[in-house]
Design a protein around this motif. Sequence first.
Motif, short mmCIF file in Angstrom:
data_model
loop_
_atom_site.label_atom_id
_atom_site.label_comp_id
_atom_site.label_asym_id
_atom_site.label_seq_id
_atom_site.Cartn_x
_atom_site.Cartn_y
_atom_site.Cartn_z
N TRP A 44 0.84 -1.19 0.00
CA TRP A 44 0.00 0.00 0.00
C TRP A 44 0.88 1.25 0.00
CZ3 TRP A 44 1.02 -2.97 4.23
CH2 TRP A 44 1.49 -2.34 5.38
N HIS A 45 0.24 2.35 -0.34
CA HIS A 45 0.85 3.67 -0.36
C HIS A 45 0.55 4.31 0.98
CE1 HIS A 45 -0.03 7.98 -2.09
NE2 HIS A 45 0.91 8.01 -1.19
N HIS A 46 1.60 4.67 1.70
CA HIS A 46 1.46 5.30 3.02
C HIS A 46 1.85 6.77 2.88
CE1 HIS A 46 1.52 5.67 7.36
NE2 HIS A 46 2.71 6.24 7.27
N TYR A 47 0.91 7.64 3.14
CA TYR A 47 1.08 9.08 3.02
C TYR A 47 1.14 9.65 4.42
CZ TYR A 47 -0.06 13.80 1.29
OH TYR A 47 -0.06 15.14 0.98
N THR A 48 2.28 10.23 4.81
CA THR A 48 2.44 10.65 6.20
C THR A 48 3.14 11.99 6.32
OG1 THR A 48 3.15 9.88 8.37
CG2 THR A 48 4.66 9.47 6.55
N GLN A 49 2.88 12.65 7.42
CA GLN A 49 3.52 13.92 7.72
C GLN A 49 4.73 13.65 8.60
OE1 GLN A 49 0.99 16.65 9.83
NE2 GLN A 49 1.99 18.41 8.90
N ASN A 50 5.90 14.10 8.15
CA ASN A 50 7.14 13.87 8.87
C ASN A 50 7.79 15.18 9.28
OD1 ASN A 50 6.92 11.16 8.46
ND2 ASN A 50 8.37 11.05 6.79
N GLY A 51 8.49 15.11 10.35
CA GLY A 51 9.35 16.22 10.75
C GLY A 51 8.62 17.42 11.32
N SER A 52 9.42 18.32 11.86
CA SER A 52 8.87 19.51 12.49
C SER A 52 8.31 20.50 11.48
CB SER A 52 9.95 20.19 13.34
OG SER A 52 11.04 20.55 12.51
N LEU A 53 8.71 20.39 10.22
CA LEU A 53 8.21 21.30 9.20
C LEU A 53 6.87 20.85 8.63
CD1 LEU A 53 11.52 22.03 7.27
CD2 LEU A 53 10.41 23.43 9.02
N TYR A 59 5.33 6.66 1.00
CA TYR A 59 6.13 5.43 1.10
C TYR A 59 5.31 4.25 0.58
CZ TYR A 59 8.94 8.21 4.33
OH TYR A 59 9.71 9.19 4.89
N ILE A 60 5.99 3.24 0.09
CA ILE A 60 5.36 1.99 -0.29
C ILE A 60 5.73 0.96 0.77
CG2 ILE A 60 5.16 0.16 -2.01
CD1 ILE A 60 3.99 2.89 -2.90
N TYR A 61 4.72 0.38 1.39
CA TYR A 61 4.90 -0.65 2.41
C TYR A 61 4.46 -2.00 1.87
CZ TYR A 61 5.87 2.32 6.46
OH TYR A 61 6.43 3.17 7.37
N ILE A 77 9.39 -1.29 4.31
CA ILE A 77 9.27 -0.13 3.43
C ILE A 77 10.03 -0.46 2.14
CG2 ILE A 77 9.81 2.31 3.08
CD1 ILE A 77 9.70 2.67 6.10
N LEU A 78 9.34 -0.42 1.01
CA LEU A 78 9.98 -0.73 -0.27
C LEU A 78 10.67 0.49 -0.87
CD1 LEU A 78 7.34 -3.03 -1.97
CD2 LEU A 78 9.28 -3.67 -0.54
N ASP A 79 10.07 1.67 -0.71
CA ASP A 79 10.61 2.88 -1.30
C ASP A 79 10.92 3.86 -0.17
OD1 ASP A 79 11.21 5.19 -2.67
OD2 ASP A 79 9.53 5.05 -4.04
N GLU A 80 12.18 3.94 0.24
CA GLU A 80 12.57 4.80 1.35
C GLU A 80 12.85 6.23 0.91
OE1 GLU A 80 15.45 3.15 3.94
OE2 GLU A 80 14.41 1.23 4.06
N ASN A 81 12.63 6.55 -0.36
CA ASN A 81 12.89 7.89 -0.86
C ASN A 81 11.70 8.83 -0.72
OD1 ASN A 81 15.55 7.35 -1.67
ND2 ASN A 81 14.77 6.30 -3.46
N ALA A 82 10.65 8.38 -0.05
CA ALA A 82 9.47 9.20 0.24
C ALA A 82 8.79 9.71 -1.02
CB ALA A 82 9.84 10.37 1.17
N ARG A 101 4.76 3.81 -8.80
CA ARG A 101 5.23 5.08 -9.34
C ARG A 101 6.22 5.68 -8.36
NH1 ARG A 101 1.15 9.91 -10.60
NH2 ARG A 101 2.07 10.92 -8.79
N CYS A 102 7.40 6.03 -8.84
CA CYS A 102 8.47 6.54 -7.98
C CYS A 102 9.15 7.74 -8.61
CB CYS A 102 9.49 5.43 -7.73
SG CYS A 102 10.24 4.83 -9.25
#
Length: 170
Positions: A44-53, A59-61, A77-82, A101-102
């Motif tokens: 699946w496609h995991h869409y997440t908010q990261n970091g203080s910004l 990500y693809i899990y 995690i298959l695609d660690e490039n976010a 799609r990457c």
Amino acid sequence: IYIARLTPQGIPAGDEARVTFFDSRSDELLPSLAWSGSVLGLTWHHYTQNGSLGEWHNYIYFKEIYPTGEDATSETILDENARGLLPRLTWTGSELGVIWRCGGICFSRISFGGDMVGEIVQVIPSGDMRTYVPLPPAWTGSEYGIVWVENRFEEYSMQVYFTRLNLIGE
């Protein structure tokens, strides 16, 4: 993401089971399933908010689950490039093939047991975010067939492309 077993008539057979567990600042989208004969491969496609910004990342899990919804493997995690979107999964009889799609189109093999086999293959180059993967990879018994669509705005058209990949992704 939840999973539910259904009878051949489409009637729920038991309770649904939640199979992903992330916090409320994320979304699990566009799951793809493949049955191996004993477990389900789930990506699946995991869409997440990261970091203080507050940056958003994709990500693809992947993980394997039993038909009851219990984990058979841990998440990978298959695609660690976010930058991963729209995963599609297929079972070959001995392993799984996944495309997503990457920036371009990426491909990876996953063993029965959930480990990546080899490196991620860049099927088409990064940089063109106007690609779409409509179907899981097809397995012929000796190679994968991969289809993708490119939306070419400068030409006001959509083009469908196909390529073949052998077992090592060439």
